[in-house]
Design a protein around this motif. Structure first.
Motif, PDB file in Angstrom:
ATOM      1  N   GLN A   1       5.616   5.752   6.318  1.00 17.85           N
ATOM      2  CA  GLN A   1       5.117   6.206   5.091  1.00 17.85           C
ATOM      3  C   GLN A   1       5.764   7.691   4.831  1.00 17.85           C
ATOM      4  O   GLN A   1       6.118   7.725   3.474  1.00 17.85           O
ATOM      5  CB  GLN A   1       3.615   6.272   5.033  1.00 17.85           C
ATOM      6  CG  GLN A   1       3.051   6.620   3.664  1.00 17.85           C
ATOM      7  CD  GLN A   1       3.433   5.557   2.559  1.00 17.85           C
ATOM      8  OE1 GLN A   1       3.262   4.330   3.108  1.00 17.85           O
ATOM      9  NE2 GLN A   1       3.884   5.817   1.523  1.00 17.85           N
ATOM     10  N   ASP A   2       5.811   8.509   5.413  1.00 15.95           N
ATOM     11  CA  ASP A   2       6.590   9.878   5.286  1.00 15.95           C
ATOM     12  C   ASP A   2       7.941   9.750   4.871  1.00 15.95           C
ATOM     13  O   ASP A   2       8.544  10.108   3.828  1.00 15.95           O
ATOM     14  CB  ASP A   2       6.579  10.769   6.606  1.00 15.95           C
ATOM     15  CG  ASP A   2       5.223  11.040   6.824  1.00 15.95           C
ATOM     16  OD1 ASP A   2       4.396  11.428   5.943  1.00 15.95           O
ATOM     17  OD2 ASP A   2       5.100  11.465   8.280  1.00 15.95           O
ATOM     18  N   VAL A   3       8.699   8.877   5.549  1.00 18.78           N
ATOM     19  CA  VAL A   3      10.065   8.431   5.278  1.00 18.78           C
ATOM     20  C   VAL A   3      10.126   7.765   3.699  1.00 18.78           C
ATOM     21  O   VAL A   3      10.880   8.122   2.872  1.00 18.78           O
ATOM     22  CB  VAL A   3      10.826   7.512   6.114  1.00 18.78           C
ATOM     23  CG1 VAL A   3      12.125   7.129   5.812  1.00 18.78           C
ATOM     24  CG2 VAL A   3      10.859   8.307   7.471  1.00 18.78           C
ATOM     25  N   ASP A   4       9.390   6.920   3.543  1.00 15.18           N
ATOM     26  CA  ASP A   4       9.342   6.125   2.093  1.00 15.18           C
ATOM     27  C   ASP A   4       8.966   7.088   1.012  1.00 15.18           C
ATOM     28  O   ASP A   4       9.587   7.092   0.159  1.00 15.18           O
ATOM     29  CB  ASP A   4       8.280   5.139   2.189  1.00 15.18           C
ATOM     30  CG  ASP A   4       8.586   3.791   3.057  1.00 15.18           C
ATOM     31  OD1 ASP A   4       9.771   3.930   3.666  1.00 15.18           O
ATOM     32  OD2 ASP A   4       7.822   2.910   3.432  1.00 15.18           O
ATOM     33  N   ASP A   5       7.958   8.021   1.473  1.00 12.66           N
ATOM     34  CA  ASP A   5       7.473   8.740   0.472  1.00 12.66           C
ATOM     35  C   ASP A   5       8.736  10.113  -0.034  1.00 12.66           C
ATOM     36  O   ASP A   5       9.095  10.267  -0.809  1.00 12.66           O
ATOM     37  CB  ASP A   5       6.380   9.953   0.778  1.00 12.66           C
ATOM     38  CG  ASP A   5       5.209   9.097   0.923  1.00 12.66           C
ATOM     39  OD1 ASP A   5       5.050   7.954   0.495  1.00 12.66           O
ATOM     40  OD2 ASP A   5       4.199   9.648   1.590  1.00 12.66           O
ATOM     41  N   ALA A   6       9.561  10.467   1.100  1.00 12.56           N
ATOM     42  CA  ALA A   6      10.513  11.368   1.049  1.00 12.56           C
ATOM     43  C   ALA A   6      11.368  10.813   0.348  1.00 12.56           C
ATOM     44  O   ALA A   6      12.228  11.338  -0.686  1.00 12.56           O
ATOM     45  CB  ALA A   6      11.017  11.880   2.284  1.00 12.56           C
TER      46      ALA A   6
END
Length: 99
Positions: A31-36
């Motif tokens: 999710q962090d990667v997707d958000d970034a």
């Protein structure tokens, strides 16, 4: 640290030669990667870059180059910390093979 990066916790990056931790890093979740990636896409599409002139882009890129040059010694130390490669063993040589 950004609150969203706290989801995955942290880990210590350890120098493999000394065995000492040299940095505490965020452990990103998917999710962090997707958000970034989504934030980067929004910044690119809605930010000033797509409509900036070549001259404006050149100024920004030259400024980035100046920052890299200004911090070159610090940046040069980072691969040594991560890999444990010591420059004193083989001055001016790369820590990895060049093919």
């Amino acid at each position: 640290m950004a609150p969203s990066l706290r989801r995955g916790g942290t880990f210590e990056s350890v120098n493999p030669v000394s065995g000492l931790a040299w940095a505490t890093c965020p452990r990103a979740t998917q999710q962090d990667v997707d958000d970034a990636v989504a934030a980067a896409r929004r910044a690119f599409e809605d930010g000033p870059w797509p409509t900036s002139t070549p001259l404006d882009r050149a100024r920004l890129l030259r400024g980035l180059g100046d920052l890299v040059a200004e911090h070159s010694e610090e940046l040069a130390r980072l691969p040594r910390l991560v890999t444990g490669w010591e420059a004193s063993r083989r001055p001016f040589a790369e820590p990895w093979p060049v093919h």
